[in-house]
Every structure is written in C-alpha cells, then in structure tokens.
Design an enzyme around this catalytic site. Structure first.
Site, short mmCIF file in Angstrom:
data_model
loop_
_atom_site.label_atom_id
_atom_site.label_comp_id
_atom_site.label_asym_id
_atom_site.label_seq_id
_atom_site.Cartn_x
_atom_site.Cartn_y
_atom_site.Cartn_z
N ARG A 142 0.85 -1.18 0.00
CA ARG A 142 0.00 0.00 0.00
C ARG A 142 0.89 1.23 0.00
O ARG A 142 1.81 1.33 0.80
CB ARG A 142 -0.82 -0.03 1.30
CG ARG A 142 -2.25 0.34 1.15
CD ARG A 142 -3.01 0.05 2.41
NE ARG A 142 -2.69 0.91 3.53
CZ ARG A 142 -3.59 1.46 4.34
NH1 ARG A 142 -4.88 1.22 4.15
NH2 ARG A 142 -3.24 2.20 5.34
N THR A 169 -1.02 7.55 -0.40
CA THR A 169 -2.35 7.48 -1.01
C THR A 169 -3.17 6.27 -0.55
O THR A 169 -4.37 6.22 -0.80
CB THR A 169 -2.23 7.36 -2.55
OG1 THR A 169 -1.56 6.12 -2.83
CG2 THR A 169 -1.43 8.52 -3.13
N ASP A 204 0.33 -0.52 12.54
CA ASP A 204 0.82 -1.19 11.34
C ASP A 204 1.21 -2.61 11.74
O ASP A 204 2.24 -2.82 12.38
CB ASP A 204 2.02 -0.44 10.75
CG ASP A 204 2.39 -0.99 9.39
OD1 ASP A 204 2.61 -2.22 9.29
OD2 ASP A 204 2.46 -0.21 8.42
N ASP A 262 4.71 -3.92 10.59
CA ASP A 262 5.83 -3.30 11.31
C ASP A 262 5.95 -3.86 12.72
O ASP A 262 7.06 -4.11 13.21
CB ASP A 262 5.63 -1.77 11.38
CG ASP A 262 6.02 -1.09 10.08
OD1 ASP A 262 6.64 -1.76 9.22
OD2 ASP A 262 5.71 0.10 9.92
C1 PRP Z 1 -1.21 -3.62 4.97
C2 PRP Z 1 -1.95 -4.87 5.35
C3 PRP Z 1 -2.80 -5.14 4.15
C4 PRP Z 1 -3.15 -3.75 3.67
C5 PRP Z 1 -4.55 -3.40 4.08
O1 PRP Z 1 -0.12 -3.91 4.17
O2 PRP Z 1 -1.12 -5.96 5.64
O3 PRP Z 1 -2.11 -5.85 3.15
O4 PRP Z 1 -2.21 -2.86 4.28
O5 PRP Z 1 -4.93 -2.17 3.59
P1 PRP Z 1 -6.05 -1.95 2.49
O6 PRP Z 1 -7.18 -2.83 2.83
O7 PRP Z 1 -6.36 -0.49 2.62
O8 PRP Z 1 -5.45 -2.25 1.16
P2 PRP Z 1 1.02 -2.86 3.76
O9 PRP Z 1 0.87 -2.49 2.33
O10 PRP Z 1 1.12 -1.77 4.76
O11 PRP Z 1 2.30 -3.76 3.75
P3 PRP Z 1 2.94 -4.71 4.84
O12 PRP Z 1 2.24 -5.98 4.67
O13 PRP Z 1 4.35 -4.73 4.43
O14 PRP Z 1 2.75 -4.09 6.21
N1 URA Z 2 -2.37 -1.84 7.44
C1 URA Z 2 -2.11 -2.03 8.75
O1 URA Z 2 -1.14 -2.72 9.12
N2 URA Z 2 -2.92 -1.45 9.65
C2 URA Z 2 -3.98 -0.69 9.29
O2 URA Z 2 -4.69 -0.18 10.17
C3 URA Z 2 -4.24 -0.50 7.91
C4 URA Z 2 -3.41 -1.11 7.02
MG MG Z 3 2.04 -2.44 6.65
#
Ligand code: PRP
Ligand code: URA
Ligand code: MG
Length: 215
Positions: A108, A112, A206, A209
């Site tokens: 993500r 944005t 997050d 993280d």
């Molecule tokens: C996070 C989470 C989902 C996504 C959810 O991933 O693990 O994949 O955001 O958000 P959405 O429903 O608005 O698309 P991120 O892209 O932050 O990557 P990560 O898995 O590396 O934390």
């Molecule tokens: N990804 C996360 O890890 N947490 C949130 O709340 C949204 C997206």
């Molecule tokens: Mg993430």
C-alpha cells in the site's frame, strides 16, 4: 451488526477479547505481540478450514464399530499477501502438513493508501484448489481485492477462496463483499472505521511493522 452470509466473525468471548487486548495495546513488546497474534491466527485458520467443502465418510474404530465422519473434499493451498500475510503462514503449516503456499507481494502506498502489485508466485495447479488467502488487515479493501484479481486471472473461482483476516474495517468489508460476494471471509474482530490515513481504528497500528520489528 449483520454481515452477508459469506462473512464469519469469530465468536467473541473473554479468551479472544483478552488476546486482542494484548495485541492492540501500544505498550505490548514485540515478542508478546508475535506470541498472542499467533494464537489468534491459529483460531482463525481453524475457522477457515471449517469453511472448506467436505463429504461424508464411514470409518471403523479400533472397537470394530463404524463411525460416520467427514473428510475434506478437495485439495487446498495457502496464499499469503506479503508482507504482513506471511505472519500467518506458520499457523497454517502447523495445522496443514506439507501445504503449498503461494505469495502475492502487494504494498500500500503510504501517502495514497493505493495498493501496488509487485510480484506473484503461485502453485501451478491453483485453479483446482481451495485457496486460503492470508492477510491480517482489511482496511480499504484495495489490497485484498487486487490479490483476488490475481487469483481469478489464474483460474481460481471466487467460491473457492477463503480470506482469513485478523481485523477488518466496515468500509473494507462492504467494498470487498459487494465486489466478490462469493468469497468467504473469516474475521477476528471488526473495528469502528478508518481514520484520515486509512488506518483501522481503534486498530492495531501497522501490523507488519509490529510483527516484523520494523517500526
Ligand atoms: C497492509 C496490510 C494489508 C493492507 C490493508 O499492508 O497488511 O495488506 O495494508 O490495507 P487496504 O485494505 O487499505 O489495502 P502494507 O501495504 O502496509 O504492507 P505490509 O504488509 O508490508 O505491512
Ligand atoms: N495496514 C495495517 O497494518 N494497519 C492498518 O490499520 C491498515 C493497514
Ligand atoms: Mg504495513
């Protein structure tokens, strides 16, 4: 709150609430975050397996008596949405011996919140399998929708996908279930809403993280 019939939210009880209380607390140290998240993931995966088709079978017990049971009706595989979804792979492997696990890397955009597909590697026979799709967070629904598109392009049917998810925002559930009404979703807890940065609130922060120690 009521959801479409393909949405299963884990039954709340003190045990589950206690686990969520630990992982949602911002004071929780990483090792406890991992340990208690893994416990919830295990419950979610067991519930996800319960969504898979089965057929009836009869076996004989050591007492020589027959037992009317069930057995899984088709082959399964896991697909994790990298990175946070990888945290759910160990829990899946713990209950499904030798399971094949594909990966879809979607990130993500931090400004944005739009998802970007970067990589996919899936079992070659995935079209003939039930797919347990793994991602702990359902916020806007953009990421999981893009992952489902990849699966559909590879010939997987919507009704053969079970999305397994720890925490969801109502906005994401609505968008996703309207777009993919036949995909089943298993959710740990449904939260209040998304904030201005498209994070789930009250949420977990997050997840990736906190689980992988990259805050
Ligand atoms: C996070 C989470 C989902 C996504 C959810 O991933 O693990 O994949 O955001 O958000 P959405 O429903 O608005 O698309 P991120 O892209 O932050 O990557 P990560 O898995 O590396 O934390
Ligand atoms: N990804 C996360 O890890 N947490 C949130 O709340 C949204 C997206
Ligand atoms: Mg993430």
């Amino acid at each position: 709150m009521s959801y479409p019939e393909n949405v299963v939210v884990l039954k709340s009880n003190h045990q589950l609430k206690g686990l969520f209380t630990i992982i949602r607390n911002r004071e929780t140290k990483r090792e406890d975050f991992i340990f208690y998240s893994d416990r919830i993931i295990r419950l979610l995966i067991e519930e996800g397996l319960n969504c898979l088709p089965f057929h009836e079978t009869t076996i004989t017990t050591p007492t020589g008596c027959e037992y009317q049971g069930v057995t899984f009706a088709s082959k399964i595989c896991g697909v994790s949405i990298v990175r946070a979804g990888e945290s759910m792979e160990a829990g899946l492997r713990a209950v499904c011996k030798h399971i094949k696990i594909g990966k879809i890397l979607i990130q993500r955009d931090e400004e944005t919140a739009m998802p970007k597909l970067l990589y996919a590697k899936l079992p070659s026979d995935i079209a003939n399998r039930q797919v347990l799709l793994l991602d702990p967070m359902l916020a806007t629904g953009g990421t999981v929708s893009q992952a489902v598109e990849v699966l559909l392009e590879r010939g997987v049917k919507q009704e053969n996908i079970v999305f397994i998810n720890l925490v969801a925002a109502p906005e994401g559930i609505k968008i996703f279930t309207e777009k993919y009404p036949k995909v089943k979703i298993v959710i740990g807890e449904v939260d209040s809403n998304l904030n201005e940065k498209k994070y789930i609130v009250p949420g977990i922060g997050d997840f990736g993280d906190r689980y992988f120690g990259t805050e």
